[in-house]
Write a protein that holds these residues in place. Structure first.
Motif, PDB file in Angstrom:
ATOM      1  N   THR A 132       0.912  -1.242   0.054  1.00 15.84           N
ATOM      2  CA  THR A 132      -0.037  -0.067   0.106  1.00 15.84           C
ATOM      3  C   THR A 132       0.802   1.312   0.166  1.00 15.84           C
ATOM      4  O   THR A 132       2.025   1.259   0.676  1.00 15.84           O
ATOM      5  N   LYS A 150      -2.005   8.617   0.396  1.00 13.14           N
ATOM      6  CA  LYS A 150      -2.928   8.433  -0.612  1.00 13.14           C
ATOM      7  C   LYS A 150      -2.742  10.055  -1.161  1.00 13.14           C
ATOM      8  O   LYS A 150      -3.227  10.492  -2.327  1.00 13.14           O
ATOM      9  N   ASP A 151      -2.684  11.257  -0.438  1.00 12.47           N
ATOM     10  CA  ASP A 151      -2.772  12.481  -0.821  1.00 12.47           C
ATOM     11  C   ASP A 151      -1.558  12.797  -1.053  1.00 12.47           C
ATOM     12  O   ASP A 151      -1.370  14.329  -1.400  1.00 12.47           O
ATOM     13  N   ARG A 193      -4.894   4.363 -14.079  1.00 15.38           N
ATOM     14  CA  ARG A 193      -6.417   4.297 -13.364  1.00 15.38           C
ATOM     15  C   ARG A 193      -6.702   3.503 -12.560  1.00 15.38           C
ATOM     16  O   ARG A 193      -7.318   3.625 -11.778  1.00 15.38           O
ATOM     17  N   ALA A 215      -4.594   3.968  -9.197  1.00 14.70           N
ATOM     18  CA  ALA A 215      -5.235   5.176  -8.408  1.00 14.70           C
ATOM     19  C   ALA A 215      -6.606   4.687  -7.939  1.00 14.70           C
ATOM     20  O   ALA A 215      -6.858   5.230  -6.676  1.00 14.70           O
ATOM     21  N   LYS A 216      -7.375   3.777  -8.560  1.00 13.47           N
ATOM     22  CA  LYS A 216      -8.546   3.453  -7.776  1.00 13.47           C
ATOM     23  C   LYS A 216      -8.487   2.571  -6.739  1.00 13.47           C
ATOM     24  O   LYS A 216      -8.841   2.631  -5.511  1.00 13.47           O
ATOM     25  N   GLU A 217      -7.761   1.551  -7.097  1.00 10.16           N
ATOM     26  CA  GLU A 217      -7.281   0.465  -6.062  1.00 10.16           C
ATOM     27  C   GLU A 217      -6.657   1.077  -4.616  1.00 10.16           C
ATOM     28  O   GLU A 217      -6.849   0.769  -3.553  1.00 10.16           O
ATOM     29  N   ASN A 218      -5.730   2.212  -4.644  1.00 16.03           N
ATOM     30  CA  ASN A 218      -5.155   2.874  -3.609  1.00 16.03           C
ATOM     31  C   ASN A 218      -5.860   4.227  -3.255  1.00 16.03           C
ATOM     32  O   ASN A 218      -5.354   5.042  -2.217  1.00 16.03           O
ATOM     33  N   LYS A 219      -7.150   4.563  -3.684  1.00  9.30           N
ATOM     34  CA  LYS A 219      -7.687   5.798  -3.613  1.00  9.30           C
ATOM     35  C   LYS A 219      -6.679   6.989  -3.728  1.00  9.30           C
ATOM     36  O   LYS A 219      -6.900   7.991  -2.831  1.00  9.30           O
ATOM     37  N   ILE A 220      -5.949   6.959  -4.642  1.00 11.85           N
ATOM     38  CA  ILE A 220      -5.030   8.226  -4.811  1.00 11.85           C
ATOM     39  C   ILE A 220      -5.901   9.517  -4.936  1.00 11.85           C
ATOM     40  O   ILE A 220      -6.751   9.668  -5.926  1.00 11.85           O
ATOM     41  N   THR A 221      -5.587  10.498  -4.201  1.00  7.44           N
ATOM     42  CA  THR A 221      -6.408  11.716  -4.271  1.00  7.44           C
ATOM     43  C   THR A 221      -6.212  12.474  -5.654  1.00  7.44           C
ATOM     44  O   THR A 221      -7.141  13.124  -6.086  1.00  7.44           O
ATOM     45  N   TYR A 261      -5.140  11.998  -8.640  1.00  4.55           N
ATOM     46  CA  TYR A 261      -4.997  11.470 -10.056  1.00  4.55           C
ATOM     47  C   TYR A 261      -6.156  12.225 -10.814  1.00  4.55           C
ATOM     48  O   TYR A 261      -7.355  12.704 -10.704  1.00  4.55           O
TER      49      TYR A 261
END
Length: 421
Positions: free
Chosen positions: A53, A57-58, A83, A86-92, A94
């Motif tokens: 992980t 994510k921010d 994409r 970013a979705k799996e890691n909840k990247i702010t 992206y």
């Protein structure tokens, strides 16, 4: 001996009271950046880490910008990789098509980097953010992967060159001319693994867009980073765009520098880097009769609002030279929208230019303006290596937006004064 601006940023992020040139340190990161070319490599490297992980994510920014909108299946697959990650890691941070821009224009605009930050990016022009008083530098995709997981990176503390700026640039002379002049003076390896630290009374006369351009091309002199002191213009920019608390650092009076370079902005002339290195500079008045086939105005170096406005002021009411291709690329959606609202896009089209959505595109020979054999291009991009923008026999001439726009009208390397401006 005291510390430079860059050394102070590194020391603070390493939890040390001081650092010295050549010292190896591990430092905490404020932002880790990747794009659609470099990030998929980093993401695949994550399989080698026990921890899967991201550290925060921010504090990760993923910006698909090199081949976006996608030009082929491979570029589409790379963006799909970003994409999904970013979705799996909840990247702010992206930025999908419609929100994205060229990464080094987008991050400051979004307030994701600020004064005193320590930033790495898997792109060599990450050094752009030094305009805000941050230490920012490009790294490889493996280092990006480690940064995303651990929030840390190893650095060898760089020594520094002091660049003293005096005076004020004349009309149609900009930050691009400043950095091309400097690279022409010290060479493409003149600042190898050193900081370029800009100072002097001339700093206050430079716009923020000028400073972004200058720091962006620090790498073209071999520098680890470029950095400007924080002043009222920086603070005004950060207040308008900032989301984070800035930390201002100033060089100590007794900071050590390997050399000092002085530039008189009053006497600078519009400058062009001839093929095939950014150090191969001449003033436009020295250029001679160099006919061209294409003009590109854009990129992470010169696609900001000031750049597009400069091109507009020269192209409006005029026509592109017959047989010449002119491609204008606003660096972000915000810049593009502002140009639409202010009538710039209509003026470009009426002049005979084409306007692209934000993309790195032709800068790296990707798409949206590839050169055929023996063609010549005046470009506001940052590199003019052999084959950089297409065929290995093609030629790229690096210039400011003012020179590029004037050249678009005449069909040869020119400056605005030749148009009576």
């Amino acid at each position: 001996m005291g510390m430079t601006m860059s050394q102070k940023v590194l020391a603070s992020h390493a939890g040390l009271s001081e650092v010295k040139p050549g010292q190896l340190i591990e430092a905490d990161l404020d932002m880790v950046l990747g794009n659609d070319i470099t990030s998929p490599v980093a993401i695949r490297e994550l399989d080698k880490f026990k921890k899967k992980t991201v550290f925060d994510k921010d504090k990760i920014a993923l910006v698909p910008d090199h081949f976006v909108p996608n030009k082929d299946i491979k570029s589409a697959e790379n963006c799909a990789c970003l994409r999904q990650f970013a979705k799996e890691n909840k990247i702010t941070n992206y930025f999908e098509v419609g929100q994205m821009g060229i990464e080094h224009a987008l991050l400051p605009e979004k307030g994701l980097v600020t004064a005193g930050d320590l930033v790495i990016g898997a792109d060599s022009h990450t050094c752009t953010y030094g305009a805000l008083g941050a230490f920012s530098t490009g790294v490889g995709s493996t280092d990006m992967a480690a940064g995303m997981i651990t929030g840390k990176a190893w650095f060898k503390v760089p020594s520094a060159i002091k660049v003293v700026l005096h005076g004020k640039c004349r009309k149609w002379v900009s930050g691009k001319d400043v950095i091309l002049h400097l690279i022409g003076e010290i060479g493409v390896d003149g600042a190898l693994y050193q900081s370029l630290e800009f100072t002097g009374d001339g700093v206050s006369s430079l716009t923020m867009d000028d400073r972004f351009t200058i720091c962006n091309m620090a790498i073209e002199a071999g520098a680890k980073n470029g950095i400007f002191p924080v002043d009222d213009k920086t603070r005004e920019y950060m207040a308008a765009h900032g989301k984070k608390t800035p930390h201002e650092y100033t060089a100590d009076p007794d900071a050590g520098y390997t050399r000092t370079v002085t530039i008189d902005l009053d006497t600078l002339e519009p400058t062009v880097a001839f093929p095939h290195l950014p150090e191969n500079t001449k003033t436009v008045s020295e250029a001679g009769d160099v006919k061209i086939d294409q003009v590109v105005i854009g990129s992470c170096t010169n696609g900001r609002y000031d750049d597009i406005k400069t091109a507009y002021e020269i192209l409006k009411g005029r026509k592109v030279a017959e047989g010449l291709r002119v491609i204008i690329i606003p660096a972000t959606q915000s810049v593009y929208l502002r140009a639409v609202k202010e009538g710039m896009i209509a003026a470009f089209i009426e002049a005979g230019a084409v306007v692209s959505t934000p993309t790195c595109g032709p800068c790296l020979g990707g798409y949206m303006g590839i050169l055929a054999a023996h063609e010549r291009c005046v470009s506001t991009t940052n590199r003019n290596f052999v084959g950089r923008m297409g065929d290995v026999t093609s030629e790229v001439y690096l210039a400011s937006p003012a020179v590029a726009a004037a050249s678009a009208i005449t069909g040869k390397i020119s400056q605005p004064s030749e148009l009576g401006l």
